[in-house]
Write a protein that holds these residues in place. Structure first.
Motif, PDB file in Angstrom:
ATOM      1  N   ILE A  13     -66.472  86.958 -32.940  1.00 26.59           N
ATOM      2  CA  ILE A  13     -66.684  85.692 -34.030  1.00 26.59           C
ATOM      3  C   ILE A  13     -66.746  84.761 -33.141  1.00 26.59           C
ATOM      4  O   ILE A  13     -66.143  85.106 -31.465  1.00 26.59           O
ATOM      5  CB  ILE A  13     -65.709  84.972 -35.190  1.00 26.59           C
ATOM      6  CG1 ILE A  13     -64.340  85.193 -34.082  1.00 26.59           C
ATOM      7  CG2 ILE A  13     -65.269  87.000 -36.000  1.00 26.59           C
ATOM      8  CD1 ILE A  13     -62.912  84.912 -35.235  1.00 26.59           C
ATOM      9  N   PHE A  34     -70.524  80.144 -38.640  1.00 29.25           N
ATOM     10  CA  PHE A  34     -70.269  80.322 -38.464  1.00 29.25           C
ATOM     11  C   PHE A  34     -71.149  81.123 -37.625  1.00 29.25           C
ATOM     12  O   PHE A  34     -72.407  82.207 -38.611  1.00 29.25           O
ATOM     13  CB  PHE A  34     -69.190  80.930 -39.637  1.00 29.25           C
ATOM     14  CG  PHE A  34     -68.490  79.868 -39.337  1.00 29.25           C
ATOM     15  CD1 PHE A  34     -67.698  79.552 -38.937  1.00 29.25           C
ATOM     16  CD2 PHE A  34     -68.708  79.153 -40.653  1.00 29.25           C
ATOM     17  CE1 PHE A  34     -65.938  78.715 -38.697  1.00 29.25           C
ATOM     18  CE2 PHE A  34     -67.108  78.418 -41.107  1.00 29.25           C
ATOM     19  CZ  PHE A  34     -66.502  77.680 -40.293  1.00 29.25           C
ATOM     20  N   HIS A  74     -70.842  85.996 -36.118  1.00 28.44           N
ATOM     21  CA  HIS A  74     -70.323  87.324 -36.865  1.00 28.44           C
ATOM     22  C   HIS A  74     -71.203  88.508 -35.840  1.00 28.44           C
ATOM     23  O   HIS A  74     -72.138  88.239 -36.777  1.00 28.44           O
ATOM     24  CB  HIS A  74     -69.190  87.641 -37.723  1.00 28.44           C
ATOM     25  CG  HIS A  74     -68.956  88.816 -38.405  1.00 28.44           C
ATOM     26  ND1 HIS A  74     -69.487  90.206 -38.299  1.00 28.44           N
ATOM     27  CD2 HIS A  74     -67.562  88.558 -38.389  1.00 28.44           C
ATOM     28  CE1 HIS A  74     -68.119  90.697 -38.438  1.00 28.44           C
ATOM     29  NE2 HIS A  74     -66.926  90.179 -38.534  1.00 28.44           N
ATOM     30  N   GLN A 100     -69.987  89.896 -43.021  1.00 24.97           N
ATOM     31  CA  GLN A 100     -69.761  88.501 -42.894  1.00 24.97           C
ATOM     32  C   GLN A 100     -70.774  87.496 -41.889  1.00 24.97           C
ATOM     33  O   GLN A 100     -71.517  88.368 -41.185  1.00 24.97           O
ATOM     34  CB  GLN A 100     -68.246  88.613 -41.779  1.00 24.97           C
ATOM     35  CG  GLN A 100     -66.692  89.527 -42.143  1.00 24.97           C
ATOM     36  CD  GLN A 100     -65.730  89.720 -41.040  1.00 24.97           C
ATOM     37  OE1 GLN A 100     -65.594  88.313 -40.622  1.00 24.97           O
ATOM     38  NE2 GLN A 100     -65.316  90.358 -41.142  1.00 24.97           N
ATOM     39  N   PRO A 101     -70.304  86.427 -41.751  1.00 28.49           N
ATOM     40  CA  PRO A 101     -68.831  85.299 -42.947  1.00 28.49           C
ATOM     41  C   PRO A 101     -68.962  85.861 -44.151  1.00 28.49           C
ATOM     42  O   PRO A 101     -69.977  86.063 -44.833  1.00 28.49           O
ATOM     43  CB  PRO A 101     -69.368  84.214 -42.554  1.00 28.49           C
ATOM     44  CG  PRO A 101     -70.429  84.029 -41.145  1.00 28.49           C
ATOM     45  CD  PRO A 101     -71.576  85.215 -41.094  1.00 28.49           C
ATOM     46  N   THR A 138     -65.297  80.394 -46.121  1.00 28.62           N
ATOM     47  CA  THR A 138     -65.695  81.357 -45.909  1.00 28.62           C
ATOM     48  C   THR A 138     -64.332  81.551 -44.734  1.00 28.62           C
ATOM     49  O   THR A 138     -63.446  80.664 -43.859  1.00 28.62           O
ATOM     50  CB  THR A 138     -66.354  80.670 -44.704  1.00 28.62           C
ATOM     51  OG1 THR A 138     -67.807  79.862 -45.623  1.00 28.62           O
ATOM     52  CG2 THR A 138     -66.977  81.252 -43.701  1.00 28.62           C
ATOM     53  N   VAL A 184     -64.742  84.495 -41.311  1.00 32.19           N
ATOM     54  CA  VAL A 184     -65.549  84.951 -39.768  1.00 32.19           C
ATOM     55  C   VAL A 184     -63.749  85.616 -39.438  1.00 32.19           C
ATOM     56  O   VAL A 184     -63.253  84.758 -38.736  1.00 32.19           O
ATOM     57  CB  VAL A 184     -65.792  84.187 -39.374  1.00 32.19           C
ATOM     58  CG1 VAL A 184     -66.889  84.171 -39.745  1.00 32.19           C
ATOM     59  CG2 VAL A 184     -64.882  82.844 -38.842  1.00 32.19           C
TER      60      VAL A 184
END
Length: 629
Positions: free
Chosen positions: A4, A47, A49, A62-63, A72, A74
């Protein structure tokens, strides 16, 4: 299991950071080759992932956002009790669209916020964001199995699974932390939230951060070891309860939609995990072992084959070579983010590489030494304690945990630990518990002849010892064994888990550690110390709970090696000696300001590269080079 990364801010457009996030994700692509996801929340967050799909392979990307897009998540890791939590949430009216543990965690956090953390059985690091308030929670599992790093600039808070991703941010530079360097040279790892990088920190195991925008508002511990001793139950109760919890931990951690195998170092811990896993999964469980061809002192394969045969496991073996060591070492130091541990990380990586050719998830016994008292230094500590009690007729712990008479049968296991015994006899004998243990683990002793005078003069020994004491002297740990194991659980174990995470994720392999279940640790820390470390017997209660699982040849062995690497043999000639010479005697190494020129030149001819000091020197030099520090 995933990687992440993200950038959090407050009322700042982040369009110019989208390329930065892509670079961050590219640097941790090995953590998740099965998918890549991004989310941009205007003026609040980016974000990212990388996914290694293990549970609900077709879904769980994801996110992940809530149906109304307010929340949200992650998330990196696994929530092993997600099915039980899912059922509970369904009974409370929650509707699910996937069968992933990610959605379960998201819904639980929506309903309970940080109170959800105490309900999780798993390994995890995540950020949970509320776009309506621009608030967030970042959390890490109780033992630090999964990594979480963070840093900040004037207007942004940056996080990632690995430091190398954070360094992709243009406002964050790779600089060495002097405090981190002192801690590394003393303990071989950095304590608490510190790292070897200035301005980059790790979220402490068992903690969460609460933030608003780009600011951390609160740091809070949600789980800690409990040393309130249970004086009411019998040994039989603890043995039965431990066996039950071991079984249940294995049951939960076998949940997977992809193939599983196990590491088999042939020590007690990995043998227990492999045996219990085979009982659940049936025959032909893939089991992975590594050995060296340089001699019997580097080969424990006979024990590993014995365990695999007893459970009808599918035995796989790798024999790492000197050439592979030379080619792997720079990339391993880069993979670690910081130099940690010893050369054993090389064969550990090679076994992980072998496992990744057959399975996507591997089980291991990491944590057994720190939980159940398996290190030889614990025995050394109690040898001193027993001598002190016998000579001065004193008893520091209120009740004799071990007597001199009871500890004598265990002493043969110390025959491989001459340096530790010499140090024990020459320094700190009969001092307070914290001073004695600090002397035992202080790796900076003996460096006076190697480090530059400038670096030595900068060492703040009082501050180092005070930081050590802050962890060692837990207010509820009255016995020496609990103080020693507590310190190692909070410091050494996360460092070893960092190695475990990096060498497995470097080959896109998920590593699970079945002994690290908070229920097991809570049970063991509540046991009366004389029961847990009876007569100075390492892992006494674990052996008693599992004695029927393994053959006596495995259970009673006192020659466990700990995966030694034949560096001494390799240094006599060949590529390893040439490589170490090139690195240690390079101009950049000599001008680094850590080791003196004379020390670097003498390491190859006098000490030999197999020594701890030489290993530390080359690890630090390669780290400086790989990260441009």
């Amino acid at each position: 299991m995933c990687g992440i990364a993200g950038i959090l801010t407050c009322d700042r457009p982040l369009d110019d950071r989208q390329a930065v996030l892509d670079t961050m994700l590219d640097r941790i692509a090995h953590r998740g080759p099965d998918g890549k996801g991004r989310l941009h929340i205007q003026t609040q967050a980016l974000f990212g992932h990388r996914r290694l799909a293990i549970i609900d392979i077709e879904h769980g990307q994801q996110p992940m956002c809530s149906p109304d897009q307010r929340y949200t998540l992650v998330f990196n890791g696994e929530i092993y009790n997600y099915l039980e939590l899912r059922q509970s949430l369904i009974q409370r009216g929650t509707h699910f669209e996937t069968f992933s543990d990610t959605e379960v965690l998201l819904q639980l956090l929506i309903k309970e916020g940080s109170n959800a953390l105490s309900q999780l059985n798993g390994m995890f690091a995540f950020v949970f964001h509320d776009r309506e308030k621009n608030t967030w929670i970042a959390a890490r599992d109780p033992f630090g199995i999964k990594p979480f790093y963070y840093s900040s600039t004037e207007r942004e808070w940056v996080f990632a699974s690995e430091i190398k991703a954070i360094l992709a941010h243009p406002g964050i530079n790779a600089q060495r932390s002097d405090e981190g360097l002192q801690q590394y040279l003393t303990f071989q790892f950095c304590l608490e939230e510190k790292t070897l990088f200035k301005g980059i920190y790790k979220l402490k195991p068992g903690f969460f951060l609460y933030g608003v925008g780009n600011k951390v508002r609160e740091e809070k511990c949600y789980w800690d070891t409990n040393y309130h001793i249970d004086q009411y139950h019998t040994e039989e109760y603890f043995v039965d309860r431990l066996r039950s919890l071991l079984e249940d931990s294995i049951r939960l951690q076998l949940r997977s939609d992809v193939a599983l195998g196990s590491y088999l170092s042939c020590g007690i811990d990995s043998s227990i995990v492999s045996t219990l896993a085979a009982q659940h999964l049936g025959e032909n469980v893939p089991m992975f072992h590594g050995r060296f061809a340089e001699g019997i002192e580097y080969d424990e394969s006979s024990y590993a084959k014995l365990v695999a045969k007893e459970v009808n496991g599918q035995y796989h073996e790798v024999v790492p070579t000197a050439d592979e060591f030379v080619s792997d070492l720079p990339r391993l130091i880069y993979a670690l983010d910081e130099p940690l541990a010893g050369p054993g990380l090389f064969p550990q990586y090679r076994v992980s590489k072998l496992a990744a050719e057959h399975v996507k998830v591997v089980l291991g016994g990491q944590g057994g030494d720190e939980i159940f008292g398996g290190y030889a230094r614990y025995l050394v500590g109690y040898l001193e304690q027993a001598l002190k009690g016998a000579i001065f007729e004193t008893n520091e712990e209120g009740k004799h945990l071990v007597t001199l008479e009871s500890i004598i049968p265990q002493l043969p296991m110390l025959k491989q630990y001459h340096p530790l015994l010499s140090q024990f006899l020459s320094r700190g004998l009969f001092e307070d518990m914290d001073a004695r243990y600090f002397h035992m683990i202080d790796r900076s002793q003996g460096l006076q002849g190697y480090l530059t005078p400038e670096l030595l003069s900068s060492f703040d020994r009082d501050e180092l010892f005070a930081t050590f004491q802050g962890v060692f002297n837990h207010p509820d740990t009255l016995s020496y064994i609990n103080k020693m194991t507590h310190f190692d659980q909070k410091t050494l174990l996360p460092a070893l888990l960092q190695v475990e995470d990096r060498v497995s994720m470097a080959v896109s392999l998920e590593s699970r550690v079945q002994l690290l279940d908070t229920r097991i640790v809570d049970l063991v820390t509540s046991m009366p110390p004389p029961l847990k470390f009876q007569g100075g017997r390492p892992k006494h209660i674990l052996k008693k709970a599992t004695h029927a699982l393994l053959s006596s040849r495995i259970m009673k062995r006192k020659d466990k090696m700990g995966f030694p690497v034949p560096l001494g043999e390799w240094m006599k000639m060949g590529p390893v000696r040439d490589y170490f010479g090139d690195i240690l005697l390079s101009q950049s190494s000599k001008e680094r300001g850590i080791y003196t020129r004379e020390a670097l030149e003498g390491m190859l001819s006098n000490q030999g590269v197999g020594g701890r000091i030489s290993w530390g020197a080359i690890s630090l030099e390669l780290w400086h080079r790989e990260f441009g520090v």
